[in-house]
Design a protein around this motif. Structure first.
Motif, PDB file in Angstrom:
ATOM      1  N   ALA A   1      58.951  -0.645  40.592  1.00 32.53           N
ATOM      2  CA  ALA A   1      57.714  -0.713  41.388  1.00 32.53           C
ATOM      3  C   ALA A   1      56.490  -0.733  40.474  1.00 32.53           C
ATOM      4  CB  ALA A   1      57.640   0.472  42.348  1.00 32.53           C
ATOM      5  N   LEU A   2      56.497   0.123  39.470  1.00 34.53           N
ATOM      6  CA  LEU A   2      55.351   0.167  38.546  1.00 34.53           C
ATOM      7  C   LEU A   2      55.230  -1.156  37.781  1.00 34.53           C
ATOM      8  CD1 LEU A   2      53.090   1.845  37.296  1.00 34.53           C
ATOM      9  CD2 LEU A   2      54.739   2.804  35.677  1.00 34.53           C
ATOM     10  N   ALA A   3      56.379  -1.662  37.321  1.00 40.27           N
ATOM     11  CA  ALA A   3      56.367  -2.931  36.580  1.00 40.27           C
ATOM     12  C   ALA A   3      55.832  -4.064  37.449  1.00 40.27           C
ATOM     13  CB  ALA A   3      57.779  -3.275  36.102  1.00 40.27           C
ATOM     14  N   SER A   4      56.292  -4.122  38.698  1.00 45.94           N
ATOM     15  CA  SER A   4      55.858  -5.205  39.591  1.00 45.94           C
ATOM     16  C   SER A   4      54.373  -5.075  39.899  1.00 45.94           C
ATOM     17  CB  SER A   4      56.635  -5.175  40.901  1.00 45.94           C
ATOM     18  OG  SER A   4      57.975  -4.887  40.668  1.00 45.94           O
TER      19      SER A   4
ATOM     20  N   LEU B   1      58.859   2.691  29.767  1.00 51.03           N
ATOM     21  CA  LEU B   1      58.695   3.878  28.923  1.00 51.03           C
ATOM     22  C   LEU B   1      58.242   5.093  29.734  1.00 51.03           C
ATOM     23  CD1 LEU B   1      57.265   2.632  25.509  1.00 51.03           C
ATOM     24  CD2 LEU B   1      59.581   3.409  26.088  1.00 51.03           C
ATOM     25  N   VAL B   2      57.271   4.876  30.631  1.00 49.98           N
ATOM     26  CA  VAL B   2      56.779   5.994  31.444  1.00 49.98           C
ATOM     27  C   VAL B   2      57.940   6.623  32.220  1.00 49.98           C
ATOM     28  CG1 VAL B   2      55.378   6.568  33.482  1.00 49.98           C
ATOM     29  CG2 VAL B   2      54.376   5.216  31.636  1.00 49.98           C
ATOM     30  N   CYS B   3      58.733   5.768  32.897  1.00 51.57           N
ATOM     31  CA  CYS B   3      59.804   6.287  33.745  1.00 51.57           C
ATOM     32  C   CYS B   3      60.955   6.859  32.916  1.00 51.57           C
ATOM     33  CB  CYS B   3      60.309   5.205  34.690  1.00 51.57           C
ATOM     34  SG  CYS B   3      59.016   4.702  35.828  1.00 51.57           S
ATOM     35  N   LEU B   4      61.252   6.194  31.796  1.00 52.34           N
ATOM     36  CA  LEU B   4      62.333   6.668  30.922  1.00 52.34           C
ATOM     37  C   LEU B   4      62.003   8.053  30.361  1.00 52.34           C
ATOM     38  CD1 LEU B   4      64.920   6.170  29.223  1.00 52.34           C
ATOM     39  CD2 LEU B   4      63.481   5.077  27.515  1.00 52.34           C
ATOM     40  N   LEU B   5      60.796   8.175  29.811  1.00 54.37           N
ATOM     41  CA  LEU B   5      60.425   9.447  29.189  1.00 54.37           C
ATOM     42  C   LEU B   5      60.366  10.558  30.226  1.00 54.37           C
ATOM     43  CD1 LEU B   5      57.725   8.252  26.622  1.00 54.37           C
ATOM     44  CD2 LEU B   5      60.104   8.909  26.197  1.00 54.37           C
TER      45      LEU B   5
ATOM     46  N   PRO C   1      71.816   5.147  27.280  1.00 53.36           N
ATOM     47  CA  PRO C   1      72.309   4.577  28.545  1.00 53.36           C
ATOM     48  C   PRO C   1      71.244   4.543  29.646  1.00 53.36           C
ATOM     49  CG  PRO C   1      73.600   6.512  27.886  1.00 53.36           C
ATOM     50  CD  PRO C   1      72.587   6.303  26.829  1.00 53.36           C
ATOM     51  N   VAL C   2      70.425   5.592  29.729  1.00 52.81           N
ATOM     52  CA  VAL C   2      69.400   5.602  30.770  1.00 52.81           C
ATOM     53  C   VAL C   2      68.394   4.479  30.518  1.00 52.81           C
ATOM     54  CG1 VAL C   2      67.516   6.927  31.791  1.00 52.81           C
ATOM     55  CG2 VAL C   2      69.678   8.064  31.265  1.00 52.81           C
ATOM     56  N   ALA C   3      68.013   4.305  29.248  1.00 50.13           N
ATOM     57  CA  ALA C   3      67.080   3.222  28.906  1.00 50.13           C
ATOM     58  C   ALA C   3      67.664   1.877  29.316  1.00 50.13           C
ATOM     59  CB  ALA C   3      66.793   3.225  27.407  1.00 50.13           C
ATOM     60  N   GLY C   4      68.968   1.703  29.067  1.00 46.18           N
ATOM     61  CA  GLY C   4      69.612   0.441  29.419  1.00 46.18           C
ATOM     62  C   GLY C   4      69.458   0.130  30.897  1.00 46.18           C
ATOM     63  N   MET C   5      69.680   1.168  31.718  1.00 44.98           N
ATOM     64  CA  MET C   5      69.594   0.935  33.161  1.00 44.98           C
ATOM     65  C   MET C   5      68.164   0.656  33.603  1.00 44.98           C
ATOM     66  SD  MET C   5      72.421   3.384  34.890  1.00 44.98           S
ATOM     67  CE  MET C   5      72.306   4.754  33.751  1.00 44.98           C
ATOM     68  N   ILE C   6      67.226   1.417  33.053  1.00 39.84           N
ATOM     69  CA  ILE C   6      65.823   1.214  33.454  1.00 39.84           C
ATOM     70  C   ILE C   6      65.303  -0.134  32.962  1.00 39.84           C
ATOM     71  CG2 ILE C   6      63.462   2.049  33.102  1.00 39.84           C
ATOM     72  CD1 ILE C   6      64.482   4.860  33.361  1.00 39.84           C
TER      73      ILE C   6
END
Lengths: 262, 224
Positions: free
Chosen positions: A233-236, A104-108, A128-133
């Motif tokens: 990176a943030l998720a990991s 969410l952070v990166c998508l928004l 589409p961007v959400a799908g990729m992220i």
């Protein structure tokens, strides 16, 4: 973009016939799976095509949020299915949180600030961007979580030796944490390295096929790649930072479920 | 009984149960002594050691360390004072110097000087080794002495030894036990030693706790 009729598309299924023949002749025995996968892919994509047509024609924040929510839900569910073995409820929660926060952070940030779409919920960009992220974060987390679990299972004696020498749980588990983070991030870094040379990424290919300038397509692709790398990176980092704690109890003892001895 | 409790003790176990593995009504481990836990394998000796260093907590009952209930202790801090040496010692990645310093790094203390390390290697009879050497290539006996050196450098109050020489031949076993004994006299150490060798238990300990099937069957105090 040049239209493709269903009849024309039917010719593309010739590829699947080749795959089926190969599978049969080489006795790989995957014909059933191939047919199912091909069928599901076709039905799912056609359904999504119709769904997106409706959603794009009637932009509405509720629909956008609902679809993003479903994507996230399925991504988290997919990770849980991909990880073999027992995982604790606590660890499942960390997986879900890492997924949601990072994506969410990166998508928004990407759609609202970098691209600056308007209206803010414009589904044509958002979805589409959400799908990729989501997809990339999902892969990263699944890889990192698998490695973390395997590390704790295989290296329990070494972690305990470190604990015996007065290490905090984090210090004792540090080599495993580094390894898990590395594993989660490597595919993204590798794909960045090969991008444009070995592969023309899907998003860019789509835009070029749709008749957009390759230069604009490239800019989008660079932006989305950076957003993906950031999200993975943030998720990991979240997964590793909070996930390792679920392998220890409140008394800084290694939980027994990780296969340590009596 | 009263006089026994008044003596300085390191550990006191009171009606301790750990799952269906261990059940100890009462056990006192005194300061400055070697207490051996002797019995067949699978009788709960290692579990008892793990309880003492706080790697596990009892299912019921309490373990006191210097009159404090271990349930109330910060166990990371506790494990800096009460260090357990596992049966099989792992070499950590890096050279001999890194391996000797790893305890200090785990405890966030400054590294030891090379002179301190060389001195310790001499004490544990690791000879002809360079601090740059790779300990993965050491023999079983050398790895075990390295593990011991790693612990001694940290100057703990109690060392819990889980069959420190089980995997080694008799001669190395004697060397290791001799080293530990000499160190104990110098530093007033408290040891709890798990062994299945009655000979070792007799030769090196003040108290022998005979265990069988998770229980203490007999305690023998030696008057010397």
């Amino acid at each position: 973009m040049k239209d493709v009729s269903f009849l024309q598309l039917a010719f593309a299924y010739l590829f699947m016939v080749i795959v089926l023949v190969l599978s049969y002749r080489t006795k790989v025995g995957r014909e059933k799976e191939i047919v199912i996968a091909c069928f599901r892919m076709t039905v799912q994509l056609i359904a999504v095509g119709y769904l997106l047509t409706i959603v794009f024609a009637n932009p509405n924040p509720v629909w956008t949020i609902l679809i993003i929510g479903l994507m996230g839900f399925f991504a988290v569910d997919n990770i849980k299915k991909r990880i073999r073995g027992n995982i604790s409820e606590q660890f499942k929660r960390i997986i879900a949180l890492s997924m949601w926060i990072s994506s969410l952070v990166c998508l928004l940030y990407f759609v609202l600030i970098v691209i600056g779409i308007s209206p803010w919920y414009n589904p044509q960009y958002f979805i589409p961007v959400a799908g990729m992220i989501f997809g990339n974060s999902m892969n990263g987390i699944a890889l990192g979580a698998t490695r973390l679990i395997k590390g704790f299972e295989e290296q329990a004696p070494r972690i305990e030796t470190a604990l015996m020498l007065g290490a905090t749980p984090k210090k004792a588990a540090m080599p495993i944490l580094r390894d898990a983070f590395d594993n989660a991030l490597m595919p993204t870094i590798n794909s960045m390295l090969g991008m444009g040379i070995v592969s023309l990424p899907g998003m860019m290919t789509g835009q070029i096929l749709a008749g957009n300038s390759p230069l604009i397509a490239t800019r989008y692709q660079i932006g989305i790649m950076l957003a993906i790398a950031g999200s993975v990176a943030l998720a990991s980092a979240l997964l590793v930072e909070f996930g390792y704690k679920t392998f220890f109890n409140k008394k800084d003892q290694l939980q027994e479920m990780t296969g340590c001895r009596k | 009984m009263v006089s026994q409790i008044e003596e300085a003790f390191m550990f006191l176990l009171d009606n301790v149960i750990y799952k269906d593995i261990l059940s100890v009504e009462h056990l006192l481990i005194k300061e400055g002594q070697t207490t051996s836990l002797f019995g067949p394998s699978g009788c709960g000796k290692t579990t008892l050691l793990r309880l003492l260093c706080g790697l596990i907590s009892p299912t019921a009952g309490q373990v006191l360390y210097k009159e404090q209930n271990m349930e109330e202790l910060d166990l990371v801090l506790h494990r800096k004072k009460v260090i357990m040496m596992p049966q099989i010692s792992h070499a950590f990645p890096g050279n001999l110097r890194d391996n000797l310093n790893i305890g200090a790094s785990f405890q966030e203390r400054p590294n030891f000087t090379d002179a301190q390390l060389d001195n310790m290697l001499e004490q544990v009879s690791i000879k002809d080794k360079n601090l740059e050497d790779n300990p993965e290539l050491f023999s079983g006996g050398e790895k075990q002495r390295l593990a011991l050196a790693r612990i001694l450098l940290l100057e703990p109050e109690v060392i819990l030894l889980d069959e420190p020489s089980a995997a080694l031949d008799a001669q190395i076993e004697e060397t290791i036990m001799g080293l530990l004994n000499a160190y104990k006299k110098q530093h007033q150490m408290t040891y709890v030693l798990v062994t299945h060798s009655e000979k070792i238990a007799n030769a090196y300990s003040e108290v022998i706790v005979y265990m069988d099937d998770g229980r203490i069957s007999r305690i023998e105090e030696k008057t010397s």
